[in-house]
Design a protein around this motif. Structure first.
Motif, PDB file in Angstrom:
ATOM      1  N   VAL A  80     -74.427  10.101  -6.060  1.00 33.97           N
ATOM      2  CA  VAL A  80     -74.728   8.992  -5.148  1.00 33.97           C
ATOM      3  C   VAL A  80     -75.048   9.548  -3.767  1.00 33.97           C
ATOM      4  O   VAL A  80     -74.315  10.387  -3.235  1.00 33.97           O
ATOM      5  N   ARG A  81     -76.114   9.075  -3.176  1.00 35.25           N
ATOM      6  CA  ARG A  81     -76.507   9.504  -1.841  1.00 35.25           C
ATOM      7  C   ARG A  81     -75.497   9.018  -0.804  1.00 35.25           C
ATOM      8  O   ARG A  81     -74.920   7.935  -0.941  1.00 35.25           O
ATOM      9  N   HIS A  83     -75.968   7.948   2.227  1.00 36.34           N
ATOM     10  CA  HIS A  83     -76.351   6.701   2.910  1.00 36.34           C
ATOM     11  C   HIS A  83     -76.108   5.485   2.016  1.00 36.34           C
ATOM     12  O   HIS A  83     -75.859   4.380   2.515  1.00 36.34           O
ATOM     13  N   VAL A  84     -76.149   5.675   0.704  1.00 33.20           N
ATOM     14  CA  VAL A  84     -75.829   4.577  -0.209  1.00 33.20           C
ATOM     15  C   VAL A  84     -74.330   4.275  -0.153  1.00 33.20           C
ATOM     16  O   VAL A  84     -73.918   3.104  -0.159  1.00 33.20           O
ATOM     17  N   MET A  85     -73.502   5.323  -0.091  1.00 33.56           N
ATOM     18  CA  MET A  85     -72.054   5.123   0.068  1.00 33.56           C
ATOM     19  C   MET A  85     -71.756   4.353   1.351  1.00 33.56           C
ATOM     20  O   MET A  85     -70.913   3.453   1.367  1.00 33.56           O
ATOM     21  N   GLU A  86     -72.456   4.722   2.417  1.00 32.58           N
ATOM     22  CA  GLU A  86     -72.239   4.049   3.700  1.00 32.58           C
ATOM     23  C   GLU A  86     -72.615   2.573   3.612  1.00 32.58           C
ATOM     24  O   GLU A  86     -71.921   1.707   4.152  1.00 32.58           O
ATOM     25  N   TYR A  87     -73.695   2.270   2.907  1.00 39.16           N
ATOM     26  CA  TYR A  87     -74.138   0.882   2.769  1.00 39.16           C
ATOM     27  C   TYR A  87     -73.127   0.046   1.984  1.00 39.16           C
ATOM     28  O   TYR A  87     -72.838  -1.108   2.342  1.00 39.16           O
ATOM     29  N   TRP A  88     -72.583   0.639   0.907  1.00 41.03           N
ATOM     30  CA  TRP A  88     -71.694  -0.115   0.037  1.00 41.03           C
ATOM     31  C   TRP A  88     -70.228  -0.081   0.475  1.00 41.03           C
ATOM     32  O   TRP A  88     -69.389  -0.760  -0.125  1.00 41.03           O
ATOM     33  N   GLU A 376     -75.753  17.432  -0.135  1.00 40.80           N
ATOM     34  CA  GLU A 376     -76.803  16.821   0.676  1.00 40.80           C
ATOM     35  C   GLU A 376     -77.073  17.675   1.908  1.00 40.80           C
ATOM     36  O   GLU A 376     -78.210  17.892   2.288  1.00 40.80           O
TER      37      GLU A 376
END
Length: 383
Positions: A80-81, A83-88, A376
């Motif tokens: 999982v990227r 920035h995706v973790m940050e969004y969710w 990353e």
């Protein structure tokens, strides 16, 4: 001139091969030093668990199944990227809080505590979700502010930490609530929190010690603190666990009695020898040398986590990686402290060694986040 032309012709191929070799681990977002440390630690843990469980293969097989699941979860989360973790992160946090409320309303109780939810015959502990959701939420919130955080932002972050902490304390589960609060405070600390705030917080905690003793702590929690201070006051009751664990640790000496030759655990003097008190088994059978080997493995993993945190490309990644790494350290510190009689017994397992499924999966999920952050960073650095 021919040598220069040969050099120019060969360099693209060499650089291509170099990138190809480097991308093997990066393609799967695997941090090799961290993975090797975890593999050695979990293998060592299975050896200790076999003895701590009284040579019962049932616990070893069950733990192995949990480890396979945990590694699968770790590798999946690592893809999982960041920035995706940050969004969710906010949705993950909100889900965890809702589940904690449901625990208080319709949770499953055991041994005087109501900490589990049962869905379709599957029972799980929602508080485990918050061990990652809280630091992720606080890291997301602070990463979008100017750092070091202003006073108002600190108060809001404390609110994000306090809501799940209070809900978990009501279950009651003091050990987990402390760990979750610590994971959130660590994010605040790494955000550059001014020292005056930390000294002020220490003063508030000191001033609130007596009211907490009188109105917050339950009788059994008070008894745990009194037992830590003087376990000999009730040798056959509340002080039994601590006395036996310290006896096991002390009797191991430098080299120990030998694997499978411990008396405290195999003669059932040591309680919970395969879970919370498993390091006492290790100390008795493998001695100080065995304990130092375990601590060296922990130090390797923690050190690698700090390297990942320091090299993170985003503020969110840096704060989250630092919190996950130091929360892992707190797990170790609290377990060893309570087994050796330096801290009250709060039911915190020894990471990756004690028998247990949910805690191992949660820890491995955290290491998956570390790998996502670390790979990353390196992927950006090599272009």
């Amino acid at each position: 001139m021919s040598r220069i032309n040969d050099f120019q012709r060969r360099m693209p191929e060499a650089s291509h091969d170099l990138r190809r070799r480097q991308s093997v681990w990066l393609r799967w977002h695997i941090d090799l030093p961290l993975l090797l440390g975890l593999l050695v630690l979990t293998g060592f843990g299975l050896v200790v668990l076999y003895s701590g469980s009284g040579e019962d293969w049932h616990y070893v097989k069950r733990q192995s199944v949990f480890l396979v699941l945990a590694y699968c979860v770790m590798f999946t989360v690592a893809q999982v990227r960041v920035h995706v973790m940050e969004y969710w992160a906010p949705w993950f946090y909100l889900l965890g809080v809702i589940l904690l409320v449901l625990v208080l309303v319709m949770g499953v109780g055991a041994k005087g505590a109501q900490r589990w939810l049962s869905l379709g015959g599957f029972r799980f502990q929602p508080s485990e979700i918050l061990k990652l959701a809280v630091p992720a939420m606080v890291a997301m919130f602070l990463s979008r502010k100017i750092l070091p955080p202003k006073f108002g932002h600190v108060i809001l972050a404390l609110g994000l930490i306090g809501v799940p902490t209070v809900l978990i304390m009501k279950q009651p589960d003091l050990g987990t609530s402390i760990l979750i609060a610590a994971s959130g405070f660590l994010v605040l600390f790494f955000s550059g929190l001014p020292w005056r705030y930390m000294f002020g917080a220490a003063g508030v905690l000191a001033a609130g010690a007596w009211p907490a003793w009188m109105f917050v702590l339950r009788d059994y929690q008070k008894q745990r603190i009194l037992t830590m201070l003087n376990p000999e006051d009730d040798k056959l009751g509340a002080g039994w666990n601590i006395i036996q664990s310290k006896t096991a640790i002390g009797s191991g000496g430098i080299q120990g009695k030998g694997w499978l030759n411990g008396t405290q655990s195999h003669l059932d003097f040591l309680p919970e020898s395969h879970t919370d008190f498993i390091i006492a088994v290790l100390a008795e059978e493998l001695g100080l040398i065995g304990v130092l080997c375990l601590l060296a493995l922990y130090a390797w993993i923690i050190g690698r986590g700090l390297v990942i945190a320091s090299n993170a490309q985003s503020t969110f990644g840096r704060l989250l990686a630092g919190s996950i790494t130091f929360t892992f350290f707190i797990y170790i510190f609290v377990n060893i402290g309570m087994v050796s009689g330096l801290l009250p017994v709060v039911g915190v397992p020894l990471p990756m060694v004690s028998h247990g499924g949910t805690s191992i999966v949660t820890l491995m999920m955290g290491f998956g986040i570390l790998m996502a952050i670390g790979t990353e960073q390196r992927k950006v650095s090599i272009g």
